[in-house]
Motif scaffolding. Structure first.
Motif, short mmCIF file in Angstrom:
data_model
loop_
_atom_site.label_atom_id
_atom_site.label_comp_id
_atom_site.label_asym_id
_atom_site.label_seq_id
_atom_site.Cartn_x
_atom_site.Cartn_y
_atom_site.Cartn_z
N GLY A 29 15.86 -17.64 -30.55
CA GLY A 29 15.59 -16.29 -31.06
C GLY A 29 14.11 -15.99 -31.08
O GLY A 29 13.67 -14.89 -30.71
N ALA A 30 13.31 -16.97 -31.49
CA ALA A 30 11.85 -16.80 -31.54
C ALA A 30 11.28 -16.60 -30.13
O ALA A 30 10.46 -15.71 -29.90
CB ALA A 30 11.19 -18.00 -32.21
N ILE A 31 11.75 -17.41 -29.18
CA ILE A 31 11.28 -17.30 -27.80
C ILE A 31 11.67 -15.94 -27.21
O ILE A 31 10.86 -15.26 -26.58
CB ILE A 31 11.81 -18.47 -26.94
N ALA A 32 12.92 -15.55 -27.42
CA ALA A 32 13.38 -14.25 -26.91
C ALA A 32 12.57 -13.10 -27.54
O ALA A 32 12.17 -12.17 -26.84
CB ALA A 32 14.87 -14.06 -27.18
N GLY A 33 12.35 -13.18 -28.86
CA GLY A 33 11.55 -12.16 -29.53
C GLY A 33 10.14 -12.08 -28.97
O GLY A 33 9.60 -10.99 -28.75
N LEU A 34 9.54 -13.24 -28.72
CA LEU A 34 8.19 -13.29 -28.16
C LEU A 34 8.15 -12.67 -26.76
O LEU A 34 7.28 -11.85 -26.46
CB LEU A 34 7.68 -14.73 -28.12
N VAL A 35 9.08 -13.05 -25.91
CA VAL A 35 9.11 -12.54 -24.54
C VAL A 35 9.28 -11.01 -24.55
O VAL A 35 8.56 -10.29 -23.84
CB VAL A 35 10.23 -13.22 -23.71
N ILE A 36 10.19 -10.52 -25.35
CA ILE A 36 10.42 -9.07 -25.41
C ILE A 36 9.21 -8.36 -25.99
O ILE A 36 8.78 -7.31 -25.48
CB ILE A 36 11.71 -8.75 -26.20
N ALA A 37 8.62 -8.90 -27.05
CA ALA A 37 7.44 -8.27 -27.66
C ALA A 37 6.29 -8.20 -26.66
O ALA A 37 5.63 -7.16 -26.53
CB ALA A 37 7.02 -9.02 -28.91
N LEU A 38 6.05 -9.29 -25.95
CA LEU A 38 4.97 -9.30 -24.96
C LEU A 38 5.26 -8.31 -23.83
O LEU A 38 4.34 -7.62 -23.34
CB LEU A 38 4.75 -10.71 -24.41
N ALA A 39 6.51 -8.23 -23.41
CA ALA A 39 6.89 -7.28 -22.35
C ALA A 39 6.68 -5.84 -22.82
O ALA A 39 6.17 -5.00 -22.06
CB ALA A 39 8.34 -7.50 -21.93
N LEU A 40 7.04 -5.55 -24.06
CA LEU A 40 6.84 -4.20 -24.60
C LEU A 40 5.37 -3.84 -24.69
O LEU A 40 4.96 -2.74 -24.31
CB LEU A 40 7.50 -4.06 -25.97
N VAL A 41 4.56 -4.77 -25.20
CA VAL A 41 3.12 -4.53 -25.31
C VAL A 41 2.53 -4.30 -23.92
O VAL A 41 1.75 -3.36 -23.70
CB VAL A 41 2.40 -5.68 -26.05
N ALA A 42 2.89 -5.15 -22.95
CA ALA A 42 2.36 -5.01 -21.59
C ALA A 42 2.78 -3.67 -20.97
O ALA A 42 1.95 -2.97 -20.38
CB ALA A 42 2.83 -6.18 -20.73
N ALA A 43 4.05 -3.31 -21.13
CA ALA A 43 4.54 -2.05 -20.57
C ALA A 43 3.84 -0.85 -21.23
O ALA A 43 3.46 0.11 -20.55
CB ALA A 43 6.05 -1.95 -20.74
N ASP A 44 3.68 -0.92 -22.54
CA ASP A 44 3.02 0.18 -23.25
C ASP A 44 1.56 0.31 -22.84
O ASP A 44 1.05 1.42 -22.66
CB ASP A 44 3.12 -0.02 -24.77
N ARG A 45 0.87 -0.80 -22.70
CA ARG A 45 -0.54 -0.76 -22.28
C ARG A 45 -0.66 -0.23 -20.85
O ARG A 45 -1.53 0.58 -20.56
CB ARG A 45 -1.19 -2.14 -22.41
N ARG A 46 0.25 -0.66 -19.96
CA ARG A 46 0.25 -0.14 -18.58
C ARG A 46 0.51 1.37 -18.57
O ARG A 46 -0.01 2.07 -17.71
CB ARG A 46 1.30 -0.85 -17.73
N ALA A 47 1.30 1.83 -19.51
CA ALA A 47 1.61 3.27 -19.60
C ALA A 47 0.48 4.04 -20.28
O ALA A 47 0.58 5.26 -20.44
CB ALA A 47 2.93 3.47 -20.36
N GLY A 48 -0.57 3.34 -20.72
CA GLY A 48 -1.71 4.01 -21.31
C GLY A 48 -1.59 4.28 -22.81
O GLY A 48 -2.36 5.07 -23.36
#
Length: 186
Positions: A29-48
């Motif tokens: 659960g912790a690993i999945a949460g981390l992967v999803i959180a990092l993906a969201l942060v990266a996608a949001d930053r790429r979107a400006g």
């Protein structure tokens, strides 16, 4: 994607953790949460998107990085059964902390839904302070309730799920409802 839905998407790492993590499998659960959180942060930053639009996502990345490290280093930690409560302690700290520094975590998300001319008004800030306070209170109630329930009956799965759902749904409904009420009052 609508800003409200995008705001709720920020809670996806927490929701996935809640679904996957069990007393014995909090690592996944912790690993999945981390992967999803990092993906969201990266996608949001790429979107400006600005950092203030990603408070929950950024907080999730920090929390799940720490929880992943702890769960891998000590899979049978005494904290293992309290995973659901720890999530809410962290979220409460994030929400109360954002209020303490005068930047309610909902401000960045709300700016994506409101015209720029209202962003700096006291009313806009007050509405977001109230919404953030409701979230902070819900997280606090969840943390306390889950700690008590898990201490007394670690296998009370139905009650744990009910607490999680109620303390997420209530502030989510309030967040959708309250700004409309304030708008109608003026």
């Amino acid at each position: 994607m609508g800003a409200y839905v995008r705001g709720l998407l920020g809670f996806l790492p927490w929701i996935v953790y809640a679904v996957i993590a069990t007393g014995d499998e909090w690592r996944w659960g912790a690993i999945a949460g981390l992967v999803i959180a990092l993906a969201l942060v990266a996608a949001d930053r790429r979107a400006g998107r600005a950092w203030d639009e990603m408070v929950i996502e950024s907080s999730a990345a920090l929390f799940f990085a720490a929880l992943t490290a702890l769960s891998l280093a000590n899979p049978h930690s005494a904290l293992t059964p309290y995973g659901p409560a720890l999530v809410n302690v962290w979220l409460a700290g994030t929400a109360w902390g954002s209020l303490a520094i005068g930047k309610p975590f909902t401000l960045g998300i709300a700016r994506t839904m409101a015209p720029e001319e209202v962003w700096k008004t006291p009313r806009f800030h007050r509405v977001n302070a109230i919404i953030t306070t409701v979230w902070a209170a819900a997280f606090t109630v969840a943390a306390l309730s889950l700690t008590l329930v898990l201490r007394v009956s670690p296998h009370a799965t139905t009650l744990v799920i009910a607490i999680k759902v109620a303390t997420f749904a209530a502030p989510a409904v309030f967040t959708a409802w309250y700004p409309k009420q304030v708008g109608r009052a003026n």
